[in-house]
Design an enzyme around this catalytic site. Structure first.
Site, PDB file in Angstrom:
ATOM      1  N   GLU A  77       0.827  -1.224   0.000  1.00  0.00           N
ATOM      2  CA  GLU A  77       0.000   0.000   0.000  1.00  0.00           C
ATOM      3  C   GLU A  77       0.853   1.262   0.000  1.00  0.00           C
ATOM      4  O   GLU A  77       0.368   2.346   0.332  1.00  0.00           O
ATOM      5  CB  GLU A  77      -0.935   0.025   1.214  1.00  0.00           C
ATOM      6  N   HIS A  96      -3.035   2.093   8.620  1.00  0.00           N
ATOM      7  CA  HIS A  96      -4.117   1.348   7.968  1.00  0.00           C
ATOM      8  C   HIS A  96      -4.286   0.028   8.715  1.00  0.00           C
ATOM      9  O   HIS A  96      -3.310  -0.681   8.946  1.00  0.00           O
ATOM     10  CB  HIS A  96      -3.772   1.070   6.497  1.00  0.00           C
ATOM     11  N   HIS A  98      -7.134  -3.487   9.668  1.00  0.00           N
ATOM     12  CA  HIS A  98      -8.342  -4.256   9.344  1.00  0.00           C
ATOM     13  C   HIS A  98      -9.157  -4.414  10.627  1.00  0.00           C
ATOM     14  O   HIS A  98      -9.547  -5.520  10.994  1.00  0.00           O
ATOM     15  CB  HIS A  98      -7.967  -5.628   8.777  1.00  0.00           C
ATOM     16  N   TYR A 123     -15.638  13.169  20.997  1.00  0.00           N
ATOM     17  CA  TYR A 123     -14.261  12.738  20.765  1.00  0.00           C
ATOM     18  C   TYR A 123     -14.070  12.230  19.335  1.00  0.00           C
ATOM     19  O   TYR A 123     -13.026  12.443  18.710  1.00  0.00           O
ATOM     20  CB  TYR A 123     -13.883  11.652  21.780  1.00  0.00           C
ATOM     21  N   HIS A 163     -12.756  -3.322   3.165  1.00  0.00           N
ATOM     22  CA  HIS A 163     -11.319  -3.458   3.434  1.00  0.00           C
ATOM     23  C   HIS A 163     -10.962  -2.881   4.813  1.00  0.00           C
ATOM     24  O   HIS A 163     -10.676  -3.639   5.726  1.00  0.00           O
ATOM     25  CB  HIS A 163     -10.543  -2.788   2.291  1.00  0.00           C
TER      26      HIS A 163
HETATM   27  O1  LIG Z   1      -5.253  -5.691   2.758  1.00  0.00           O
HETATM   28  C1  LIG Z   1      -4.106  -5.778   2.325  1.00  0.00           C
HETATM   29  O2  LIG Z   1      -3.666  -6.728   1.672  1.00  0.00           O
HETATM   30  C2  LIG Z   1      -3.163  -4.630   2.682  1.00  0.00           C
HETATM   31  O3  LIG Z   1      -3.867  -3.424   2.671  1.00  0.00           O
HETATM   32  C3  LIG Z   1      -2.700  -4.884   4.095  1.00  0.00           C
HETATM   33  O4  LIG Z   1      -3.410  -4.549   5.023  1.00  0.00           O
HETATM   34  C4  LIG Z   1      -1.439  -5.602   4.319  1.00  0.00           C
HETATM   35  O5  LIG Z   1      -0.571  -5.499   3.221  1.00  0.00           O
HETATM   36  P1  LIG Z   1       0.994  -5.375   3.421  1.00  0.00           P
HETATM   37  O6  LIG Z   1       1.241  -4.114   4.209  1.00  0.00           O
HETATM   38  O7  LIG Z   1       1.567  -5.353   2.037  1.00  0.00           O
HETATM   39  O8  LIG Z   1       1.426  -6.578   4.221  1.00  0.00           O
HETATM   40 ZN   LIG Z   2      -5.392  -3.806   4.151  1.00  0.00          ZN
END
Ligand SMILES: O=C(O)[C@@H](O)C(=O)COP(=O)(O)O
Ligand SMILES: [Zn+2]
Length: 214
Positions: A77, A96, A98, A123, A163
């Site tokens: 990313e 980022h 999940h 907040y 995502h």
């Molecule tokens: O969801 C994905 O594959 C990427 O956005 C992620 O969260 C992990 O990818 P890398 O940082 O390349 O391991």
């Molecule tokens: Zn991801």
């Protein structure tokens, strides 16, 4: 930037990455973190790395053009992160994840694509603000960067459809706090669905923006 300061940032990425992972805010090797260096380059977590077990010495270093200089191969990313930084000169770090409740919201039908979560708490307004939805693309697709480029100037956080969240902050601590707040508010939003909750009104949101500018 001194070697000492760069090492401090490497340690901070590893420590906060582990903290996020240990609290279940991202799983497996999902998620990525970056920090802007004052030479215009970045530190980024390596691709396929577990945020809970980062080795500070193996974190990827990129130059200002995004060329990989050393460390392990950077996150897929990297273009998404770079696009967000390009629109946000005031931001020094991006996270980022999940995180489950935020991902759940990103999959829901009927959410407002301009602002996925209502201003339920003060907040949340202070740390996150408005949260637009970025249309789905395969992870690592450069088009994710293009989609974010159109939004990141106005919003410090975006939600990638099906995502997860991408959150910028003035520094890494701020980006992590905002990501945590987003996840907790996503949980509240899901808990309250069907209850017709009372969100803050426009005047209340405006007052928060006035008193606590980003
Ligand atoms: O969801 C994905 O594959 C990427 O956005 C992620 O969260 C992990 O990818 P890398 O940082 O390349 O391991
Ligand atoms: Zn991801």
């Amino acid at each position: 930037m001194s070697a000492q300061e760069e090492n401090r940032l490497r340690e901070q990425i590893s420590t906060l990455g582990k903290s996020l992972f240990d609290r279940g805010l991202t799983m497996g090797s999902s998620g990525n973190i970056s920090v802007r260096l004052d030479d215009g380059g970045w530190l980024m977590t390596p691709t396929n790395a577990c945020l809970g077990r980062l080795d500070p010495a193996r974190i990827s270093r990129l130059d200002g053009q995004g060329q990989w200089l050393d460390g392990d191969m950077p996150t897929k990313e990297q273009f998404l992160h770079m696009a967000m930084y390009a629109e946000r000169p005031q931001s020094g770090a991006i996270v980022h994840l999940h995180s489950t409740h935020s991902v759940a919201v990103s999959c829901l039908p009927g959410i407002d694509h301009c602002d996925c979560i209502p201003p339920l708490t003060a907040y949340y307004v202070m740390r996150v603000g408005k949260l637009p939805l970025v249309p789905y693309h395969v992870p690592g697709d450069p088009r994710l960067g293009d989609a974010v480029r159109g939004l990141a100037g106005q919003y410090s956080a975006v939600l990638l459809a099906n995502h997860g969240p991408v959150v910028a902050g003035k520094d890494l601590e701020a980006a992590v706090y905002a990501t945590e707040e987003l996840e907790e508010t996503a949980k509240l939003f899901l808990l309250l669905r069907g209850e017709n909750p009372r969100a803050l009104n426009e005047e209340q949101v405006a007052e928060l923006k006035r008193r606590f500018p980003a």
